[in-house]
Every structure is written in C-alpha cells, then in structure tokens.
Enzyme design. Structure first.
Site, mmCIF file in Angstrom:
data_model
loop_
_atom_site.group_PDB
_atom_site.id
_atom_site.type_symbol
_atom_site.label_atom_id
_atom_site.label_comp_id
_atom_site.label_asym_id
_atom_site.label_seq_id
_atom_site.Cartn_x
_atom_site.Cartn_y
_atom_site.Cartn_z
ATOM 1 N N TYR A 173 30.177 1.522 22.900
ATOM 2 C CA TYR A 173 31.258 2.348 21.839
ATOM 3 C C TYR A 173 32.730 1.387 22.587
ATOM 4 C CZ TYR A 173 28.366 6.021 21.630
ATOM 5 O OH TYR A 173 28.182 6.558 21.238
ATOM 6 N N LYS B 174 17.924 2.600 30.972
ATOM 7 C CA LYS B 174 17.009 2.275 29.943
ATOM 8 C C LYS B 174 16.602 0.619 30.837
ATOM 9 C CE LYS B 174 14.342 2.431 26.218
ATOM 10 N NZ LYS B 174 13.072 2.707 26.606
ATOM 11 N N ASP C 233 14.623 7.892 27.714
ATOM 12 C CA ASP C 233 13.752 8.402 26.466
ATOM 13 C C ASP C 233 12.880 9.480 27.432
ATOM 14 O OD1 ASP C 233 12.829 6.358 28.262
ATOM 15 O OD2 ASP C 233 11.885 6.153 26.540
ATOM 16 N N ASP D 219 26.723 10.155 25.413
ATOM 17 C CA ASP D 219 27.328 10.878 24.079
ATOM 18 C C ASP D 219 25.837 11.675 23.460
ATOM 19 O OD1 ASP D 219 28.934 12.018 22.395
ATOM 20 O OD2 ASP D 219 28.742 9.438 21.065
ATOM 21 N N ASP E 273 25.456 15.972 23.845
ATOM 22 C CA ASP E 273 24.738 17.169 23.004
ATOM 23 C C ASP E 273 23.796 18.326 23.051
ATOM 24 O OD1 ASP E 273 27.739 16.604 21.403
ATOM 25 O OD2 ASP E 273 25.412 16.276 20.420
#
Ligand code: NAD
Length: 368
Positions: free
Chosen positions: A143, A200, A233, A257, A261
């Site tokens: 970001y 990851k 994942d 992020d 959620d």
C-alpha cells in the site's frame, strides 16, 4: 481535573451520526471517573476533498498531532469514487494520517458478544470461544510501495497500440517487521501467550524476510510466547474452520487488511468491531466498518463499533481500564436486554427491540 484533548474526525456517510454517540459515551465515562475530554473537530476524506481539495488537509494532520488521541468515524462514498489516478480519493486521508502519525500497528479485537452469537454465518460450535486479536502492520508493504502506470512500448493494447501496464511494489525493512513483531508478542503476553505469524514465505521475498525477523525477535526476547507460522492462503481457510484456536495473529499490511475483514465477519456483525492504530505517539481509534453510504443520514446506523473504539482509546491511550470495562459492560447489558440496531436485529427473535443510532447511544450511557 485531569483533561485530555481529543481530535474528532467524523468523515463521511454515517460518520457524523456515529461519532456523536461515541462522544456522548466518552463524556459520560469522563464525568463518572473525573476526567475531562476536550474535543476539536477536523475534516478528513470526501468532505475534506469538497471543502479543501484534498482528503487530508495540513490543518487536520496538525490538529491530530496536537491532540492526545484521535477518534475517527469513516471516510468514502460513491460521490468520490474514481479510477483516475490524478483525482483525490477519500482513502488518501486514511493512509495519510496513518503515515503522518507513524501509526504502524493496527489492533483489531474479534470477540463474540453472547447475545449476538446467532448473527454469525458460522455454526455455533465453530465460533464458541472466539477471542482473537489481529495485529496488522499499517505503514509498509504494497500500500505504500513504489507504483506506476504507463504505456508499454511492446503494444499489448487494442489493435496493436501501446497498452497500459501497472505495478505495485511490496517492500519491508527489517526495523518495520521488528517493531510490529514486538507489538504482537507484547499483546500475546497480556492475553493467552500465542502468536500466529501470517506470510507467503513460499513465494515472496518480503515474506521470507518477515519470517526471519519475527523468529529472531521471538528467539531473542519472547521465548515465553508460543510462535507458529502460517501461509496466508491456508490462514484464510483456518480462520473460518477453527477461529477459536487463534490468540494473536500478526501480518503485513495487505494480508492484514483482507484477513481482518474476514475475521470481522466471523462475528456476523461488522457494526460491532472497533480498532486501534498505534505508533509511538498519538494513537487513532475507529470502527472497522466503512462509511455505509447506503444508510447514511437515516439515523439507523449502529454506533456500537464507534463506542467500542472509545473503549479501546481509554485502554490504550489513557490507561483508564475501569472506564473501558464500564463501556464493555454497558454494551453487553444493552445487548443482553435485547436492544438492537437494524443491522444486528434478528427477524426470527421477537424479543429484539430495534432502535436508532442516537437511542442506542443513550442506552449505553444509561447503563454506564
Ligand atoms: P461499509 O462497511 O461502509 O458497508 C458495508 C455494509 O455494512 C453496508 O451494507 C452498510 O450499510 C453496512 N454497515 C457498515 N457499517 C454499519 C453500521 N455501523 N451500522 C449499520 N450497518 C453498517 O463498506 P463498503 O460499502 O464496502 O464501503 C462504503 C464506503 O466506505 C466506501 O467508500 C469505502 O471506500 C469506505 N470504507 C471506509 C473505511 C474507513 O473509513 N476505515 C473502511 C472500509 C470502507
């Protein structure tokens, strides 16, 4: 009397409606515990674009820096949606204030209020006992990395014309990972003593550095805390199959992020979840949800996430743990008595009593 300066950033959509209830509760707790809160308001997001031409005017950042804590509601709405990279966007206000206040840690507690257990789409036995803390890195990663959009000489566009190309860069420095890892281990020490670090590392170089640094911090100073690694994942799956097994989850900005959620949805009530963004100075508190433009101005928004963000403010900025406990107890009792805003009401539960935004704020104040 002790006094604290609060910078209020109502923002857009339902922002002004819910922040009013947060302030109501803040003042009531202050009166109960002999602490005064002086609030000043500043513009951020879409309303700041309309008035000042940018989402984070200098005056807003200055007001935030001059305060003891910032209470934000939410920003954004269809009026300001654009894919034109040259036009200002409301989220620039959020990213700007996080960067400006060096708020590198986002804490999102995910807990189930017993009265709302039925609101989750997950089975009751899956969500029983869920009590986790998402720790998201907030000022690094993709970001904030280098990004560019340009025309590609090699002609990948329609009719052989130059096509567009774009890239974003995910970058982390060692010190950025080190300090967020410490926040996670400290949080775990105050909780159940377990950290799950999400990355990851099988693909991304930035994730391999992440894993190395998290382990180095752990081995040097936090061996009393249990540490496990999980690939992002797999984590997305485990979070909805065995959410109660997690205590503290720490991850980089974009993974955080998305996962926060997802974690929020475990509770089934986005209108209930608060968050704190911390750095080494002034901290910022806000609901986890957005500006809900679809219900703005109707007096029906749920103010409880905003009110619970006031609870976090008392805990993390002012060490007012009794006041914070008072808010949590008051909210729990209001819910136990069946009071609901529309978003958390259950049509199949006749005992639910639906009230509007201001009435919900009043009920919390009464129960304080
Ligand atoms: P949203 O969270 O605003 O709304 C999602 C759904 O949840 C909507 O149906 C909404 O009515 C409902 N909802 C959310 N909060 C509620 C509340 N307190 N009470 C009752 N219902 C509530 O997400 P979205 O629709 O994806 O985004 C709307 C705008 O908010 C967009 O412009 C987005 O960019 C912005 N946004 C801002 C933030 C922030 O300020 N931190 C975060 C997410 C989205």
């Amino acid at each position: 009397m002790e006094a604290h300066r609060i910078c209020l950033l109502p923002g857009d959509g339902i922002g002004p409606e819910i922040i009013a209830e947060g302030v109501k509760v803040l003042n009531a707790v202050g009166a109960k515990h002999g602490v005064a809160f002086t609030c000043t308001e500043a513009a951020i997001g879409g309303c700041a674009i309309d008035e000042f031409g940018c989402a984070l005017p200098d005056a807003t950042l200055e007001a935030a820096k001059a305060s003891d804590a910032v209470l934000l509601a939410a920003v954004g709405g269809p009026k300001w949606d654009t894919t034109d990279p040259t036009r200002p966007r409301p989220e620039q206000g959020l990213l700007g204030i996080r960067k400006g206040l060096e708020l590198y840690t986002n804490l999102r507690p995910v807990q189930i209020f017993d009265a709302l257990a039925g609101a989750s789409t997950l089975k009751p036995e899956v969500i029983e006992g869920v009590d986790l803390m998402m720790v998201r890195e907030l000022t690094g990663g993709v970001y904030f990395g280098r990004r560019e959009r340009f025309y590609d000489e090699e002609g990948a566009g329609p009719h052989g014309a130059p096509g567009q190309r774009a890239y974003d860069t995910m970058e982390y420095r060692e010190y950025e990972i080190d300090r967020i890892a410490r926040q996670a281990f400290e949080a775990a020490r105050r909780r159940r003593g377990k950290v799950t670090s999400v990355d990851k590392a099988n693909v991304l170089e930035s994730s391999r550095l992440w894993r190395e640094v998290v382990h180095a911090v752990h081995d040097a100073e936090y061996q009393d805390v249990e540490l496990e690694d999980i690939l992002v994942d797999n984590c997305a799956m485990q979070l909805i199959t065995r959410p109660a097994d997690f205590d503290v989850m720490v991850t980089e900005n974009m993974f955080g992020d998305i996962l926060s959620d997802e974690a929020a949805q475990i509770t089934g009530s986005l209108g209930m979840l608060a968050s704190a963004s911390l750095g080494d100075g002034v901290a910022l508190y806000e609901p986890s949800h957005g500006s809900a433009p679809d219900i703005a101005g109707r007096g029906i928004a749920n103010p409880l996430a905003q009110i619970l963000s006031v609870e976090m403010m008392l805990r993390y900025s002012f060490d007012m743990h009794e006041g914070a406990d008072d808010i949590r107890r008051a909210v729990t009792r209001v819910l136990d008595e069946g009071w609901r805003t529309g978003d958390i009401a259950d049509a199949d539960t006749p005992a639910d009593k639906v009230v509007g935004t201001a009435a919900m704020g009043d009920l919390v104040v009464e129960h304080l």
